[in-house]
Design a protein around this motif. Structure first.
Motif, PDB file in Angstrom:
ATOM      1  N   LEU A  73      11.770  33.884  13.734  1.00  0.00           N
ATOM      2  CA  LEU A  73      11.019  33.586  12.522  1.00  0.00           C
ATOM      3  C   LEU A  73       9.710  34.371  12.539  1.00  0.00           C
ATOM      4  CD1 LEU A  73      11.532  29.706  12.360  1.00  0.00           C
ATOM      5  CD2 LEU A  73      12.538  31.415  10.824  1.00  0.00           C
ATOM      6  N   PRO A  74       9.152  34.668  11.384  1.00  0.00           N
ATOM      7  CA  PRO A  74       7.869  35.380  11.340  1.00  0.00           C
ATOM      8  C   PRO A  74       6.743  34.520  11.904  1.00  0.00           C
ATOM      9  CG  PRO A  74       8.501  34.669   9.147  1.00  0.00           C
ATOM     10  CD  PRO A  74       9.677  34.393  10.032  1.00  0.00           C
ATOM     11  N   ALA A  75       5.685  35.159  12.353  1.00  0.00           N
ATOM     12  CA  ALA A  75       4.582  34.453  13.007  1.00  0.00           C
ATOM     13  C   ALA A  75       3.902  33.451  12.091  1.00  0.00           C
ATOM     14  CB  ALA A  75       3.565  35.468  13.529  1.00  0.00           C
ATOM     15  N   ASP A  76       3.935  33.694  10.794  1.00  0.00           N
ATOM     16  CA  ASP A  76       3.250  32.806   9.845  1.00  0.00           C
ATOM     17  C   ASP A  76       4.209  31.802   9.193  1.00  0.00           C
ATOM     18  OD1 ASP A  76       4.670  34.623   8.355  1.00  0.00           O
ATOM     19  OD2 ASP A  76       3.098  34.979   6.871  1.00  0.00           O
ATOM     20  N   TRP A  77       5.344  31.523   9.813  1.00  0.00           N
ATOM     21  CA  TRP A  77       6.363  30.644   9.226  1.00  0.00           C
ATOM     22  C   TRP A  77       5.849  29.230   9.012  1.00  0.00           C
ATOM     23  CZ3 TRP A  77      10.831  31.031   6.788  1.00  0.00           C
ATOM     24  CH2 TRP A  77      11.682  29.920   6.715  1.00  0.00           C
ATOM     25  N   GLY A  78       5.134  28.672   9.971  1.00  0.00           N
ATOM     26  CA  GLY A  78       4.582  27.322   9.849  1.00  0.00           C
ATOM     27  C   GLY A  78       5.656  26.293   9.573  1.00  0.00           C
ATOM     28  N   ALA A  79       5.521  25.560   8.454  1.00  0.00           N
ATOM     29  CA  ALA A  79       6.525  24.566   8.049  1.00  0.00           C
ATOM     30  C   ALA A  79       7.602  25.190   7.181  1.00  0.00           C
ATOM     31  CB  ALA A  79       5.859  23.418   7.306  1.00  0.00           C
ATOM     32  N   GLY A  80       7.594  26.527   7.096  1.00  0.00           N
ATOM     33  CA  GLY A  80       8.588  27.236   6.297  1.00  0.00           C
ATOM     34  C   GLY A  80       7.970  27.933   5.107  1.00  0.00           C
ATOM     35  N   TYR A  81       8.567  29.028   4.696  1.00  0.00           N
ATOM     36  CA  TYR A  81       8.138  29.705   3.477  1.00  0.00           C
ATOM     37  C   TYR A  81       8.620  28.895   2.269  1.00  0.00           C
ATOM     38  CZ  TYR A  81       7.045  34.123   5.958  1.00  0.00           C
ATOM     39  OH  TYR A  81       6.500  35.096   6.763  1.00  0.00           O
ATOM     40  N   ASP A  82       7.819  28.842   1.242  1.00  0.00           N
ATOM     41  CA  ASP A  82       8.199  28.111   0.030  1.00  0.00           C
ATOM     42  C   ASP A  82       9.441  28.694  -0.630  1.00  0.00           C
ATOM     43  OD1 ASP A  82       6.101  26.355   0.292  1.00  0.00           O
ATOM     44  OD2 ASP A  82       4.771  27.463  -1.057  1.00  0.00           O
ATOM     45  N   ASN A  83       9.700  29.980  -0.404  1.00  0.00           N
ATOM     46  CA  ASN A  83      10.801  30.649  -1.102  1.00  0.00           C
ATOM     47  C   ASN A  83      12.012  30.935  -0.207  1.00  0.00           C
ATOM     48  OD1 ASN A  83       9.485  32.649   0.414  1.00  0.00           O
ATOM     49  ND2 ASN A  83       9.903  34.260  -1.085  1.00  0.00           N
ATOM     50  N   VAL A  84      12.132  30.216   0.900  1.00  0.00           N
ATOM     51  CA  VAL A  84      13.268  30.435   1.807  1.00  0.00           C
ATOM     52  C   VAL A  84      13.984  29.123   2.094  1.00  0.00           C
ATOM     53  CG1 VAL A  84      13.979  31.142   4.132  1.00  0.00           C
ATOM     54  CG2 VAL A  84      12.260  32.478   2.898  1.00  0.00           C
ATOM     55  N   TRP A  85      15.307  29.140   1.949  1.00  0.00           N
ATOM     56  CA  TRP A  85      16.166  28.029   2.365  1.00  0.00           C
ATOM     57  C   TRP A  85      16.974  28.506   3.566  1.00  0.00           C
ATOM     58  CZ3 TRP A  85      18.832  26.589  -2.978  1.00  0.00           C
ATOM     59  CH2 TRP A  85      17.837  26.205  -3.889  1.00  0.00           C
ATOM     60  N   LEU A  86      17.039  27.688   4.608  1.00  0.00           N
ATOM     61  CA  LEU A  86      17.814  28.025   5.804  1.00  0.00           C
ATOM     62  C   LEU A  86      19.098  27.202   5.840  1.00  0.00           C
ATOM     63  CD1 LEU A  86      15.096  28.191   8.635  1.00  0.00           C
ATOM     64  CD2 LEU A  86      16.178  30.112   7.421  1.00  0.00           C
ATOM     65  N   GLY A  87      20.225  27.879   6.062  1.00  0.00           N
ATOM     66  CA  GLY A  87      21.501  27.171   6.093  1.00  0.00           C
ATOM     67  C   GLY A  87      22.435  27.714   7.157  1.00  0.00           C
ATOM     68  N   THR A  88      23.466  26.931   7.455  1.00  0.00           N
ATOM     69  CA  THR A  88      24.517  27.387   8.352  1.00  0.00           C
ATOM     70  C   THR A  88      25.858  26.957   7.786  1.00  0.00           C
ATOM     71  OG1 THR A  88      25.196  27.539  10.675  1.00  0.00           O
ATOM     72  CG2 THR A  88      24.606  25.354   9.870  1.00  0.00           C
ATOM     73  N   SER A  89      26.914  27.631   8.206  1.00  0.00           N
ATOM     74  CA  SER A  89      28.245  27.356   7.671  1.00  0.00           C
ATOM     75  C   SER A  89      29.141  26.737   8.733  1.00  0.00           C
ATOM     76  CB  SER A  89      28.874  28.638   7.116  1.00  0.00           C
ATOM     77  OG  SER A  89      28.919  29.644   8.105  1.00  0.00           O
ATOM     78  N   CYS A  90      29.951  25.763   8.310  1.00  0.00           N
ATOM     79  CA  CYS A  90      30.865  25.052   9.196  1.00  0.00           C
ATOM     80  C   CYS A  90      32.142  24.771   8.413  1.00  0.00           C
ATOM     81  CB  CYS A  90      30.276  23.721   9.673  1.00  0.00           C
ATOM     82  SG  CYS A  90      28.516  23.749  10.085  1.00  0.00           S
TER      83      CYS A  90
END
Length: 273
Positions: A110-127
């Protein structure tokens, strides 16, 4: 690139090519499409050229499926992933939907300034099966994101979301945030009747179980497609079973997550009797 995938607007590929992680990817569409005549070698991760900066040219706020033909957290993308993060940072008007099969690598990349997450990014995984749900646990382990999501596609085995305690049981009692799934996509597998890249059966009751468990916890759910097996069984005109008008009525549901979950409203006043 404008996308036909129902839950996004555009796809953005900083590379093409990937490597399979387990049985969930047995009939991966990227390998299938390459086998059917595209010009790249599917198991070699090669950086793109002409489309690498494409989000910068897109002005209208859009949902962007990031890396539909590769994996954003693949080890071979390590040398230039920071360039992609910089593009994401420069495009606050867009929503970047990053779906990975390697959630265990997210934390260290993750980028150094990620913090609690970018407002414009959703993280997902597939199962695609209960065994593959180990990735869902890895997605939530020690990470923060404004939205966490699961893509239960291709669904080729029954999945019980409650077994892993992934869904918020009661939003009214929420004290901490960022440790549950905010959105679930579900869909059957598409593929060919013959040859190397076929499809595995998906049962209606498997999809219904996921939808019901999401409804119980008020988790937004998006039914993407029935898949080729159910399309044939239900005599659908769309071979992938992706036309929502042909779904069983109780499965015609396509919701999106509330990406403003961190905005705390006013505390209600309590009036004494």
């Amino acid at each position: 690139m404008k996308s036909n995938i129902q839950w996004t607007d555009f796809t953005w590929n900083i590379a093409r090519g990937c490597s399979k992680v387990d049985e969930d990817r047995k009939y991966c569409y990227m390998f299938r499409d390459s086998f059917n005549g595209t010009r790249y070698i599917p198991n070699e991760v090669i950086r793109t050229k002409t489309v690498f900066n494409s989000p910068l040219k897109l002005k209208e706020p859009s949902k962007i499926f990031t890396c539909s033909l590769t994996d954003f957290f693949h080890v071979d993308i390590d040398p230039y992933r920071n360039e992609a993060w910089e593009i994401i940072r420069k495009c606050p008007q867009h929503t970047f939907q990053i779906l990975t099969k390697r959630p265990e690598r997210i934390h260290d990349h993750l980028p150094a300034d990620w913090g609690a997450g970018y407002d414009n990014v959703w993280l997902g995984t597939s199962c695609g099966s209960q065994e593959g749900m180990k990735r869902a646990n890895a997605l939530l382990a020690g990470l923060k994101s404004k939205v966490f999501f699961l893509s239960l596609e291709p669904l080729w085995g029954e999945i019980d979301l409650h077994e892993f305690d992934l869904l918020l049981k009661d939003w009214r009692s929420l004290i901490t945030f960022g440790t549950y799934i905010d959105w679930v996509i579900v869909g059957g597998e598409s593929g060919n009747d013959n040859g190397k890249y076929r499809y595995r059966p998906c049962e209606l009751e498997w999809i219904r179980k996921i939808v019901d468990q999401c409804k119980e916890t008020e988790t937004p759910v998006f039914v993407k497609q029935m898949g080729t097996h159910l399309s044939k069984e239900l005599k659908m005109s769309d071979r992938h079973g992706g036309d929502i008008n042909e779904f069983p009525e109780d499965l015609r549901i396509r919701e999106f997550p509330n990406s403003n979950k961190y905005q705390v409203g006013p505390i209600p006043k309590i009036t004494k009797p």
